[in-house]
Motif scaffolding. Structure first.
Motif, mmCIF file in Angstrom:
data_model
loop_
_atom_site.group_PDB
_atom_site.id
_atom_site.type_symbol
_atom_site.label_atom_id
_atom_site.label_comp_id
_atom_site.label_asym_id
_atom_site.label_seq_id
_atom_site.Cartn_x
_atom_site.Cartn_y
_atom_site.Cartn_z
ATOM 1 N N ILE A 97 0.837 -1.202 0.000
ATOM 2 C CA ILE A 97 0.000 0.000 0.000
ATOM 3 C C ILE A 97 0.870 1.250 0.000
ATOM 4 N N LEU A 98 1.889 1.265 0.857
ATOM 5 C CA LEU A 98 2.754 2.442 0.957
ATOM 6 C C LEU A 98 3.567 2.640 -0.324
ATOM 7 N N ARG A 99 4.022 1.563 -0.932
ATOM 8 C CA ARG A 99 4.757 1.686 -2.202
ATOM 9 C C ARG A 99 3.852 2.240 -3.293
ATOM 10 N N GLN A 100 2.603 1.793 -3.331
ATOM 11 C CA GLN A 100 1.658 2.322 -4.318
ATOM 12 C C GLN A 100 1.429 3.813 -4.096
ATOM 13 N N GLU A 101 1.266 4.205 -2.839
ATOM 14 C CA GLU A 101 1.063 5.624 -2.518
ATOM 15 C C GLU A 101 2.287 6.453 -2.912
ATOM 16 N N ASP A 102 3.478 5.856 -2.790
ATOM 17 C CA ASP A 102 4.710 6.549 -3.144
ATOM 18 C C ASP A 102 4.973 6.515 -4.647
ATOM 19 N N GLY A 103 4.151 5.747 -5.377
ATOM 20 C CA GLY A 103 4.340 5.632 -6.820
ATOM 21 C C GLY A 103 5.463 4.696 -7.205
#
Length: 91
Positions: free
Chosen positions: A81-87
């Motif tokens: 989730i955090l990687r997706q939010e960070d792009g």
């Protein structure tokens, strides 16, 4: 943050926190902060000359988000989730 004093601008350096300070200000242990860093859930902003990690103020928001997500997600899912939010593409 910039201040102007007698027609001179200067930069006030951002506050950086050592792991021990994060432990004092959050419910996380030193080992948990270390593990979250190794897992990529949080990132250090800089390193000291002595090799200590320094975190900027954004780490508190990130840790708060992790606390909320841990109620329903695994650490692996939180990482995604955090990687997706960070792009960042997950591998």
């Amino acid at each position: 943050m910039q201040l102007q004093v007698k027609e001179r601008d200067f930069q006030i350096p951002a506050k950086l926190y050592r792991i021990g300070e994060l432990v004092n200000y959050t419910p996380f242990s030193r080992q948990t902060i270390h593990n979250y860093t190794i897992m990529g859930l949080i990132r250090e902003a800089q390193w000291t000359e002595g090799g200590h990690r320094l975190y900027d103020e954004s780490v508190f928001e990130r840790l708060s988000k992790i606390i909320k997500l841990k109620k329903t997600k695994t650490l692996s899912e939180i990482g995604q989730i955090l990687r997706q939010e960070d792009g960042v593409e997950s591998s």
